[in-house]
Design an enzyme around this catalytic site. Sequence first.
Site, PDB file in Angstrom:
ATOM      1  N   ASP A   1      46.864  40.855  42.170  1.00  0.00           N
ATOM      2  CA  ASP A   1      46.924  41.938  43.161  1.00  0.00           C
ATOM      3  C   ASP A   1      47.567  43.208  42.587  1.00  0.00           C
ATOM      4  O   ASP A   1      48.587  43.148  41.904  1.00  0.00           O
ATOM      5  CB  ASP A   1      47.771  41.509  44.368  1.00  0.00           C
ATOM      6  CG  ASP A   1      47.156  40.363  45.151  1.00  0.00           C
ATOM      7  OD1 ASP A   1      46.421  39.555  44.548  1.00  0.00           O
ATOM      8  OD2 ASP A   1      47.420  40.266  46.363  1.00  0.00           O
TER       9      ASP A   1
ATOM     10  N   HIS B   1      47.274  46.392  44.784  1.00  0.00           N
ATOM     11  CA  HIS B   1      47.697  47.008  46.043  1.00  0.00           C
ATOM     12  C   HIS B   1      48.137  48.464  45.917  1.00  0.00           C
ATOM     13  O   HIS B   1      49.225  48.847  46.352  1.00  0.00           O
ATOM     14  CB  HIS B   1      48.828  46.195  46.682  1.00  0.00           C
ATOM     15  CG  HIS B   1      48.333  44.968  47.375  1.00  0.00           C
ATOM     16  ND1 HIS B   1      47.463  45.016  48.435  1.00  0.00           N
ATOM     17  CD2 HIS B   1      48.573  43.660  47.148  1.00  0.00           C
ATOM     18  CE1 HIS B   1      47.187  43.781  48.832  1.00  0.00           C
ATOM     19  NE2 HIS B   1      47.831  42.936  48.069  1.00  0.00           N
TER      20      HIS B   1
ATOM     21  N   ASP C   1      42.305  42.647  45.759  1.00  0.00           N
ATOM     22  CA  ASP C   1      43.421  43.329  46.409  1.00  0.00           C
ATOM     23  C   ASP C   1      43.862  44.565  45.621  1.00  0.00           C
ATOM     24  O   ASP C   1      44.994  44.671  45.144  1.00  0.00           O
ATOM     25  CB  ASP C   1      44.598  42.378  46.677  1.00  0.00           C
ATOM     26  CG  ASP C   1      44.355  41.535  47.935  1.00  0.00           C
ATOM     27  OD1 ASP C   1      43.218  41.534  48.436  1.00  0.00           O
ATOM     28  OD2 ASP C   1      45.310  40.888  48.411  1.00  0.00           O
TER      29      ASP C   1
ATOM     30  N   ASP D   1      45.535  49.007  49.793  1.00  0.00           N
ATOM     31  CA  ASP D   1      46.511  48.719  50.855  1.00  0.00           C
ATOM     32  C   ASP D   1      47.923  48.590  50.307  1.00  0.00           C
ATOM     33  O   ASP D   1      48.127  48.180  49.181  1.00  0.00           O
ATOM     34  CB  ASP D   1      46.178  47.427  51.622  1.00  0.00           C
ATOM     35  CG  ASP D   1      45.081  47.633  52.658  1.00  0.00           C
ATOM     36  OD1 ASP D   1      44.843  48.789  53.037  1.00  0.00           O
ATOM     37  OD2 ASP D   1      44.495  46.627  53.086  1.00  0.00           O
ATOM     38  N   ARG D   2      48.881  48.909  51.153  1.00  0.00           N
ATOM     39  CA  ARG D   2      50.303  48.752  50.896  1.00  0.00           C
ATOM     40  C   ARG D   2      50.899  49.794  49.959  1.00  0.00           C
ATOM     41  O   ARG D   2      51.858  50.452  50.299  1.00  0.00           O
ATOM     42  CB  ARG D   2      50.656  47.344  50.376  1.00  0.00           C
ATOM     43  CG  ARG D   2      50.146  46.188  51.209  1.00  0.00           C
ATOM     44  CD  ARG D   2      50.528  46.303  52.668  1.00  0.00           C
ATOM     45  NE  ARG D   2      51.924  46.573  52.880  1.00  0.00           N
ATOM     46  CZ  ARG D   2      52.854  45.664  53.046  1.00  0.00           C
ATOM     47  NH1 ARG D   2      52.538  44.394  53.012  1.00  0.00           N
ATOM     48  NH2 ARG D   2      54.087  45.996  53.279  1.00  0.00           N
TER      49      ARG D   2
ATOM     50  N   ASN E   1      40.973  39.683  49.856  1.00  0.00           N
ATOM     51  CA  ASN E   1      40.924  39.770  51.323  1.00  0.00           C
ATOM     52  C   ASN E   1      41.226  41.177  51.826  1.00  0.00           C
ATOM     53  O   ASN E   1      40.885  41.519  52.955  1.00  0.00           O
ATOM     54  CB  ASN E   1      41.883  38.759  51.967  1.00  0.00           C
ATOM     55  CG  ASN E   1      43.319  38.977  51.569  1.00  0.00           C
ATOM     56  OD1 ASN E   1      43.633  39.110  50.391  1.00  0.00           O
ATOM     57  ND2 ASN E   1      44.207  39.027  52.547  1.00  0.00           N
ATOM     58  N   HIS E   2      41.830  42.019  51.002  1.00  0.00           N
ATOM     59  CA  HIS E   2      42.068  43.395  51.428  1.00  0.00           C
ATOM     60  C   HIS E   2      40.859  44.298  51.203  1.00  0.00           C
ATOM     61  O   HIS E   2      40.863  45.439  51.671  1.00  0.00           O
ATOM     62  CB  HIS E   2      43.297  43.984  50.735  1.00  0.00           C
ATOM     63  CG  HIS E   2      44.579  43.535  51.379  1.00  0.00           C
ATOM     64  ND1 HIS E   2      45.281  44.306  52.268  1.00  0.00           N
ATOM     65  CD2 HIS E   2      45.253  42.364  51.289  1.00  0.00           C
ATOM     66  CE1 HIS E   2      46.346  43.647  52.689  1.00  0.00           C
ATOM     67  NE2 HIS E   2      46.353  42.459  52.101  1.00  0.00           N
TER      68      HIS E   2
ATOM     69  N   HIS F   1      40.004  35.025  44.325  1.00  0.00           N
ATOM     70  CA  HIS F   1      41.189  35.730  44.818  1.00  0.00           C
ATOM     71  C   HIS F   1      42.184  34.792  45.503  1.00  0.00           C
ATOM     72  O   HIS F   1      43.367  34.786  45.188  1.00  0.00           O
ATOM     73  CB  HIS F   1      40.813  36.843  45.800  1.00  0.00           C
ATOM     74  CG  HIS F   1      42.024  37.526  46.373  1.00  0.00           C
ATOM     75  ND1 HIS F   1      42.840  38.323  45.606  1.00  0.00           N
ATOM     76  CD2 HIS F   1      42.596  37.480  47.599  1.00  0.00           C
ATOM     77  CE1 HIS F   1      43.851  38.754  46.337  1.00  0.00           C
ATOM     78  NE2 HIS F   1      43.730  38.252  47.558  1.00  0.00           N
TER      79      HIS F   1
ATOM     80  N   ARG G   1      48.733  32.100  57.415  1.00  0.00           N
ATOM     81  CA  ARG G   1      48.219  33.477  57.465  1.00  0.00           C
ATOM     82  C   ARG G   1      47.255  33.693  58.618  1.00  0.00           C
ATOM     83  O   ARG G   1      46.847  34.821  58.881  1.00  0.00           O
ATOM     84  CB  ARG G   1      47.465  33.811  56.170  1.00  0.00           C
ATOM     85  CG  ARG G   1      48.322  33.815  54.935  1.00  0.00           C
ATOM     86  CD  ARG G   1      47.473  34.235  53.742  1.00  0.00           C
ATOM     87  NE  ARG G   1      48.094  33.899  52.481  1.00  0.00           N
ATOM     88  CZ  ARG G   1      48.821  34.748  51.751  1.00  0.00           C
ATOM     89  NH1 ARG G   1      49.035  35.954  52.185  1.00  0.00           N
ATOM     90  NH2 ARG G   1      49.335  34.366  50.608  1.00  0.00           N
TER      91      ARG G   1
ATOM     92  N   HIS H   1      46.759  36.604  45.089  1.00  0.00           N
ATOM     93  CA  HIS H   1      46.909  36.527  46.540  1.00  0.00           C
ATOM     94  C   HIS H   1      48.325  36.263  47.035  1.00  0.00           C
ATOM     95  O   HIS H   1      48.668  36.615  48.151  1.00  0.00           O
ATOM     96  CB  HIS H   1      45.968  35.441  47.073  1.00  0.00           C
ATOM     97  CG  HIS H   1      45.759  35.435  48.563  1.00  0.00           C
ATOM     98  ND1 HIS H   1      45.579  36.575  49.308  1.00  0.00           N
ATOM     99  CD2 HIS H   1      45.666  34.407  49.445  1.00  0.00           C
ATOM    100  CE1 HIS H   1      45.385  36.241  50.574  1.00  0.00           C
ATOM    101  NE2 HIS H   1      45.445  34.939  50.695  1.00  0.00           N
TER     102      HIS H   1
END
Lengths: 322, 397
Positions: A57, A59, A85, A88-89, A117-118, A167, A215, A242
């Site tokens: 990830d 991010h 990923d 995001d973030r 998943n992002h 992932h 989750r 992940h």
Amino acid sequence: MPSLPSSVDLDECIARLYKKELLAESVIEAICAKTKELLMRESNVVHVQAPVTVVGDIHGQFYDLIEIFRIGGWCPDTNYLFLGDYVDRGMFSVETISLLVCLKLRYPDRIHLIRGNHESRGVTQSYGFYTECVRKYNSANIWHHFTDLFDYLTLSVVINNQIFCVHGGLSPSIHSIDQIKVIDRYREIPHEGPMADLVWSDPDPERDEFSLSPRGAGYTFGAQVVQKFLSVNNMVHILRAHQLCQEGYQTLFDDRLSTVWSAPNYCYRCGNMASVLEVDSNGGRFFNIFAAAPENDQVKDMQMPDKMNPGGEPGALPDYFL
Amino acid sequence: MSAPSIPNLLSLRGTGRGRGRGRGGGTPGGTSAATGSSHDSTIQGTDTDAALSRLSAVELGYLSDPFATLFTGGQPNQPHSALPPPRRLPIINRGTYTRTTGIDLLVDSFLSSTDASRTRQILSLGAGTDTRAFRLFSSPSSHTNISYHEIDFPSIIARKQHIIQTSPSTLSSFLYQKPNPSNPLNSPPHPTSSSFSFAFESDGPSRNNNNTLHLHPLDLRSFPECPLSRFDSLSSAHPTLIISECCLCYLAPATTTRILEHLGRLFPQSAMVIYEPILPHDPFGKMMVSNLAARGIVMPTLTEYPTQQSQEERLRAEGGFTEVRSKTIDRVWEDWVSPGEKERIDGLEGGLDEVEEWKLLAGHYLIAWGWRGSGMGKGLDIDVSRGDEGGDGDDTE
Ligand SMILES: C[S@@+](CC[C@H](N)C(=O)[O-])C[C@H]1O[C@@H](n2cnc3c(N)ncnc32)[C@H](O)[C@@H]1O
């Protein structure tokens, strides 16, 4: 399908992105369209040969992505596999995904991008990518270009016919890798089913079988699931991302599965280390561990309103409970 | 990235420099409130932060709180002014939910374990624009005989009082200002004297529920020169619940010790609930300290009471509470939120992706509570009554 207009010079785009400059919206649109064509031809299970450096990830932590290239070698000198990923973030999801997409288009066989998943319309609306796109481009257009592109990203990679890369993890409805190949992946990530599981699931060393994930999507899977999957598919290892690991990586189930996490000091908050996994031509695995890039300290300064930056950058520092 | 060091306030204990940041402006005796006004406004700004987090959790459906919008707009009569309310991240929303419902549960336990036909006091330190009193007074369980006291900086109290007085129907339907001759209605509160009192009545059949809210402008650093006993409406005779929801952490340890000791003497029959950050020394905690410092926020008690155990010990030794319990926010979520409610919350934003980060973050905050005096225990011994083991300082790394 439009082809890349002659006005778009990919090498120049990459050079600009390395300097963390944004590309024009029309350029992003053209590059995404072209990359879609490229990704459409990729199978749901892409086979690659080592040596390759596997990245977890990111991010939106752009400075740390550059740190990875600094440590692991630049593209295309080093082969890269990214496990998803990208957005995001972090503060620089747009710059991060722009750069990775340009590199993919420029060196399609040297860099592979798996879907995380992002890479989804739904998740990016809660976790920052949508807001960042609107803030940096004054419209949601490039968010649409990128999230439409995400629908084309592959779901898994196999290195040297030995290492299965994904992932998140395994799915109770996937026993053989061939079952992945028949998934209709060109769509938003569904809430359940094999495609959701591949991007959402986590290993659980305390268990043997599948169980529900905390989750709220995907499953957790245990030792027996891993052993069975490896033997049915004639693989030796599962490699995934992940999950945040304080040490930057984690190896489970007698070295049958490892997690690689590549966002150091995740969200400028967690204080964790990060790693990339270098797979050599014999399939040997070596975790290269690193800490947050020094440039991240600028993020902190951005928060403090001053003459240069009245009002401060919103969201430059993580929230706490006050 | 290393965290800036926090001044060692333990060494300042008793010397009277009761301030968190090394400005050196303190006067002997601990009344250093007049200095460091920019730091003060940063600390007061944390109230806005908390109010906006509450609003985010309310708007997304985590919490139900019709009063949350009242205190987040620029203008009291236009709660939704120019700026759109920020949408916090799911882990922050879940944390706001968990902390609020956790403290609510303890407040309810206090109320149900005390005699509803006689006055029960709640004293909230650094209440800010928190809405708990209104939620309590308007709740369907129609509590009675609550004398609710809020303390905060004069500027925060003045704003809250103004918003209450000019607020639309949300509040005026069940609230009226008590005649209070010592506090002329339209004069701004004076830092050391005027308190404001409001009486509440519910819409239900029993209109005389006898609930009152009292706002006291007071800089908590002025203890013990400005003891609480000078607020007429506060009485030592009533069972009292003291709440500090993220307030004592902004004060110097020496000051909080004085406050706890003072409260202990003042309220022989009392309970206390505190909500505070912990674990400043692990990697996450170090980042927390340095990130907050970058925003000008220093939490001096964090290094003084860094663990769950030391927080419990503080309530025991300084507060004089004979029984003490604590739970990290992580455990509050696990142990106190029902499965059905967990499912509802998880569904609000499509599942919580950041499970590991939640564990880290929520493991760095706790609710600790203690009680003493007859008749207080049964209700507040929630660990026992809920039949779980209750962690003891072994959460997180
Ligand atoms: C983070 S806010 C919490 C507000 C509220 N308790 C809540 O949880 O929503 C901290 C509050 O403590 C108050 N506070 C901090 N230091 C104080 C002091 N020395 N005297 C009075 N209030 C203080 C601040 O003004 C602020 O309202």
